[in-house]
Design a protein around this motif. Structure first.
Motif, PDB file in Angstrom:
ATOM      1  N   ASP A   1      50.545  30.696  33.026  1.00 52.26           N
ATOM      2  CA  ASP A   1      49.136  31.099  32.985  1.00 52.26           C
ATOM      3  C   ASP A   1      48.261  30.235  33.887  1.00 52.26           C
ATOM      4  O   ASP A   1      47.075  30.483  34.028  1.00 52.26           O
ATOM      5  CB  ASP A   1      48.612  31.047  31.540  1.00 52.26           C
ATOM      6  N   LYS A   2      48.860  29.221  34.528  1.00 50.70           N
ATOM      7  CA  LYS A   2      48.084  28.354  35.412  1.00 50.70           C
ATOM      8  C   LYS A   2      48.439  28.554  36.885  1.00 50.70           C
ATOM      9  O   LYS A   2      47.881  27.900  37.756  1.00 50.70           O
ATOM     10  CB  LYS A   2      48.314  26.883  35.029  1.00 50.70           C
ATOM     11  N   VAL A   3      49.380  29.441  37.130  1.00 43.52           N
ATOM     12  CA  VAL A   3      49.808  29.700  38.499  1.00 43.52           C
ATOM     13  C   VAL A   3      49.544  31.166  38.820  1.00 43.52           C
ATOM     14  O   VAL A   3      49.875  32.049  38.033  1.00 43.52           O
ATOM     15  CB  VAL A   3      51.310  29.396  38.686  1.00 43.52           C
ATOM     16  N   ASN A   4      48.954  31.416  39.966  1.00 42.71           N
ATOM     17  CA  ASN A   4      48.588  32.775  40.342  1.00 42.71           C
ATOM     18  C   ASN A   4      49.642  33.373  41.260  1.00 42.71           C
ATOM     19  O   ASN A   4      49.695  33.078  42.452  1.00 42.71           O
ATOM     20  CB  ASN A   4      47.219  32.778  41.040  1.00 42.71           C
ATOM     21  N   PHE A   5      50.520  34.204  40.703  1.00 44.58           N
ATOM     22  CA  PHE A   5      51.534  34.888  41.498  1.00 44.58           C
ATOM     23  C   PHE A   5      50.977  36.214  41.994  1.00 44.58           C
ATOM     24  O   PHE A   5      50.338  36.949  41.242  1.00 44.58           O
ATOM     25  CB  PHE A   5      52.789  35.169  40.662  1.00 44.58           C
ATOM     26  N   ILE A   6      51.230  36.533  43.253  1.00 40.89           N
ATOM     27  CA  ILE A   6      50.823  37.831  43.766  1.00 40.89           C
ATOM     28  C   ILE A   6      52.003  38.476  44.485  1.00 40.89           C
ATOM     29  O   ILE A   6      52.906  37.783  44.967  1.00 40.89           O
ATOM     30  CB  ILE A   6      49.622  37.728  44.735  1.00 40.89           C
ATOM     31  N   ASP A   7      52.023  39.802  44.559  1.00 41.93           N
ATOM     32  CA  ASP A   7      53.073  40.515  45.280  1.00 41.93           C
ATOM     33  C   ASP A   7      52.589  40.813  46.696  1.00 41.93           C
ATOM     34  O   ASP A   7      51.455  40.513  47.078  1.00 41.93           O
ATOM     35  CB  ASP A   7      53.480  41.793  44.537  1.00 41.93           C
TER      36      ASP A   7
END
Length: 220
Positions: A1-7
Motif C-alpha cells: 500500500d506504500k508502493v505505486n505500481f502501474i502497468d
C-alpha cells in the motif's frame, strides 16, 4: 500500500521524453516488462549481477560489479553511497532480495554481503519478518517437491529436474527447485526444466561455484 505500481497502459499516459528507466536484477531486454518500449527511453540504467550477452539492454549506463550476491546488495550500496534515507519496510524488502539470491545466506556470499545485511538490520530490517516472506504455501511446495522427485543425477554431479507432462510452472517455482537441489551433498550444479506457458520451456540453473553457469541459461 506504500508502493505505486502501474502497468504499461498507465505509463503510456504519463510518459515524457525525459523518463528514466532503471532495470534491476536483469540486464536482458527480453526479461523486462516493457521490452517493446525500450527504444522509447533515452535514459536507461542497469543495476545487475548477471553476465552480459548479446541480449543485454543497449545503454552506456550499466553497473554490474563483480562478486556481488544480488541486485539488492547493489541497491543498498548505492543508497549508502548517496546518503539516501529509506524505511524499515524497504530494508526488509532489500534483505529479502539478498536472502532469495543467496539461499538464505548459504551461497554466493562475501564479507561485503554480511556488512550490507548488518546495515539493513541497523535500518530496521527484521529477520523474523523476512522469514515470514518465505513461508511456503502447502500446495505450491507440494508442486515443487513433485518436480524435485523427478530429478536425474548424472555422473558429473549434476542434478537435472525435468517435467515432461503438461504442467505449467512459474520461473520462481523453477528457481526454487534449482535452489533446493543445490542443498544436497555431492551436487555441484542443478537444472530445473519446465514449461512456463504453452510455447516456452524455461531452464533455471544454479551452481556452488565449481561450475560456471550464466543465469538464465536459455529460453526455448
Amino acid at each position: 500500500d506504500k508502493v505505486n505500481f502501474i502497468d504499461m497502459e498507465r505509463y503510456n499516459k504519463l510518459k515524457s521524453n525525459n523518463d528514466l528507466l532503471i532495470a534491476t536484477d536483469t540486464n536482458k531486454s527480453y526479461l523486462v516488462g516493457c521490452e517493446k518500449s525500450l527504444n522509447e527511453f533515452k535514459n536507461i540504467i542497469v543495476l545487475d549481477h548477471h553476465m552480459q550477452d548479446e541480449k543485454t539492454i543497449k545503454t552506456d549506463d550499466i553497473y554490474i560489479p563483480k562478486n556481488t550476491s544480488s541486485a539488492s546488495e547493489i541497491v543498498v550500496e548505492l543508497l549508502c553511497k548517496f546518503g539516501i534515507k529509506y524505511s524499515s519496510d524497504i530494508a526488509n524488502y532489500l534483505l529479502s532480495g539478498i536472502y532469495l539470491d543467496t539461499d538464505k545466506l548459504r551461497k554466493g556470499v562475501t564479507a561485503r554481503t554480511f556488512q550490507i545485511v548488518s546495515k539493513l538490520l541497523e535500518k530496521g530490517a527484521n529477520l523474523d519478518k523476512v522469514q515470514d516472506f518465505f513461508a511456503e504455501d502447502f500446495k505450491n511446495d507440494q508442486k515443487i517437491q513433485d518436480l524435485i522427485s523427478k530429478t536425474i543425477l548424472t555422473t558429473y554431479t549434476y542434478a537435472i529436474a525435468i517435467e515432461m507432462d503438461d504442467i505449467l510452472y512459474t520461473r520462481e517455482e523453477l528457481a526454487k527447485v534449482a535452489d533446493k537441489l543445490l542443498t544436497y551433498k555431492t551436487i555441484d550444479a542443478t537444472f530445473a526444466v519446465g514449461s512456463i506457458d504453452e510455447n516456452t520451456v524455461s531452464v533455471s540453473a544454479r551452481s556452488k561455484g565449481k561450475v560456471a553457469i550464466p543465469s538464465p541459461i536459455f529460453l526455448i
